[in-house]
Motif scaffolding. Sequence first.
Motif, short mmCIF file in Angstrom:
data_model
loop_
_atom_site.label_atom_id
_atom_site.label_comp_id
_atom_site.label_asym_id
_atom_site.label_seq_id
_atom_site.Cartn_x
_atom_site.Cartn_y
_atom_site.Cartn_z
N VAL A 171 17.46 -3.37 -24.30
CA VAL A 171 18.57 -3.66 -23.40
C VAL A 171 19.90 -3.54 -24.14
N GLU A 172 19.96 -4.10 -25.34
CA GLU A 172 21.21 -4.07 -26.11
C GLU A 172 21.63 -2.65 -26.47
N ASN A 173 20.65 -1.78 -26.66
CA ASN A 173 20.95 -0.42 -27.09
C ASN A 173 21.00 0.60 -25.94
N TYR A 174 20.81 0.14 -24.71
CA TYR A 174 20.77 1.07 -23.58
C TYR A 174 22.19 1.53 -23.23
N PRO A 175 22.42 2.85 -23.08
CA PRO A 175 23.76 3.38 -22.77
C PRO A 175 24.05 3.33 -21.26
N TYR A 176 24.46 2.19 -20.76
CA TYR A 176 24.73 2.05 -19.34
C TYR A 176 25.88 2.96 -18.90
N SER A 177 25.66 3.66 -17.80
CA SER A 177 26.75 4.42 -17.19
C SER A 177 27.55 3.47 -16.30
N ALA A 178 28.72 3.93 -15.87
CA ALA A 178 29.55 3.10 -14.99
C ALA A 178 28.83 2.75 -13.68
N PRO A 179 28.17 3.72 -13.01
CA PRO A 179 27.42 3.36 -11.79
C PRO A 179 26.29 2.37 -12.07
N GLU A 180 25.66 2.52 -13.22
CA GLU A 180 24.58 1.59 -13.55
C GLU A 180 25.12 0.18 -13.79
N ARG A 181 26.28 0.08 -14.38
CA ARG A 181 26.91 -1.23 -14.55
C ARG A 181 27.17 -1.89 -13.21
N GLU A 182 27.57 -1.10 -12.23
CA GLU A 182 27.79 -1.63 -10.88
C GLU A 182 26.48 -2.13 -10.28
N ILE A 183 25.40 -1.39 -10.51
CA ILE A 183 24.09 -1.81 -10.02
C ILE A 183 23.68 -3.13 -10.66
N VAL A 184 23.91 -3.25 -11.97
CA VAL A 184 23.56 -4.48 -12.68
C VAL A 184 24.37 -5.66 -12.14
N ASN A 185 25.65 -5.46 -11.92
CA ASN A 185 26.49 -6.54 -11.39
C ASN A 185 26.01 -6.99 -10.02
N ALA A 186 25.66 -6.04 -9.17
CA ALA A 186 25.15 -6.37 -7.84
C ALA A 186 23.81 -7.08 -7.94
N TYR A 187 22.98 -6.64 -8.89
CA TYR A 187 21.67 -7.26 -9.11
C TYR A 187 21.83 -8.73 -9.48
N PHE A 188 22.77 -9.03 -10.37
CA PHE A 188 22.95 -10.41 -10.81
C PHE A 188 23.54 -11.29 -9.71
N GLU A 189 24.28 -10.71 -8.78
CA GLU A 189 24.87 -11.50 -7.70
C GLU A 189 23.82 -12.17 -6.83
N SER A 190 22.64 -11.54 -6.71
CA SER A 190 21.59 -12.10 -5.88
C SER A 190 20.67 -13.04 -6.66
N GLN A 191 20.94 -13.21 -7.96
CA GLN A 191 20.11 -14.05 -8.82
C GLN A 191 20.71 -15.44 -8.98
#
Length: 347
Positions: free
Chosen positions: A261-281
């Motif tokens: 996870v620490e080394n994964y190269p997140y793209s900008a769209p993927e960062r948006e997906i992650v943020n949305a994912y955490f909103e439901s958690q």
Amino acid sequence: MSIPFSILDLAPIVTGSTSAQALRNTFDLAQHADRLGYTRYWLAEHHGMPGIASSAPAVLIAELAAATSRLRIGSGGVMLPNHSPLVVAEQFGMLEALHPGRIDLGVGRNAGIDPRIEEALQLSAGTQSIEDFTKRLVELRNYFSEDSLAIPAAGNRPPMWLLGSSVRSAKMAGLFGLPFAFAHHLNDQQTVQALDTYREAFQPSIELDRPYALITVPIICADTDARAQKLAEPGALAFIELQKLGAGQSPRSQLPTMDEVENYPYSAPEREIVNAYFESQIIGGQETVRAKLDDLIQRTQVDEIMATGMVYHHKDLLRSYELLAGLYADGACVWTRAPERTDIDGY
């Protein structure tokens, strides 16, 4: 009102481990939940997913019911298009006969998103239609009647639940008079609307005389907010990878490690997906989790919370559920709020 807490388990396979170890972890977690006072423990049905070992809920339910003493063990759920209703009735009638009063039969319609699995299960457009599902659901219910040809289902009727992630499934559950399990972790934007629809559509039945609904909620609790957020990150990356499967790409096969996870190269769209994912958690230390849960319960007026969570280290998941259970008075996994009302027997 006392609100029970329960657990949904997918038996996740983490990177560097095996499906056998994942199932041993499930066994361990169920016994842990039994000691902590959770109400029910459900197993999901997923096929062809290298990161999930839960493909045969009925088999796991039999093992876990024998290894625990008070938990209700059930399916969250059996995907009815994948099975003959007669066979499902026979399996769960047998489970109920062996473990009376401790089995839940949760059924759903989603067969999966991988065309290869749909082909292997011999599914067609017809078997995945709402009309076919309704027919199968009626047939399944009838097999539990006293004069049924489904032995030992006849006379051994476990509570049947309808699972769903849409307003349409909520209305169906209400019209059938079934308890309803809504996948808040998949569609948190429609939770309140779905539960309102379910209650408005509800018709009393042999299973239930008034509406009863639970929601499945991703919860990760740790000793601090920062630690909980760290534990949640592999699940977020796994969620991104799952989107690739839906797009016909080859995803990462198992729950990633913290280093990955620490080394994964997140793209900008993927960062948006992650943020949305955490909103439901619901992620945090005990105080944060309690505040978020209190708000969710008040907004939804739900009857039960079913927690689910994926973290890389099994010991961290055990600790998460231990801390969650520690939020409740007298060590019982129930959440108390006003106004007071009588709980529904058997649920």
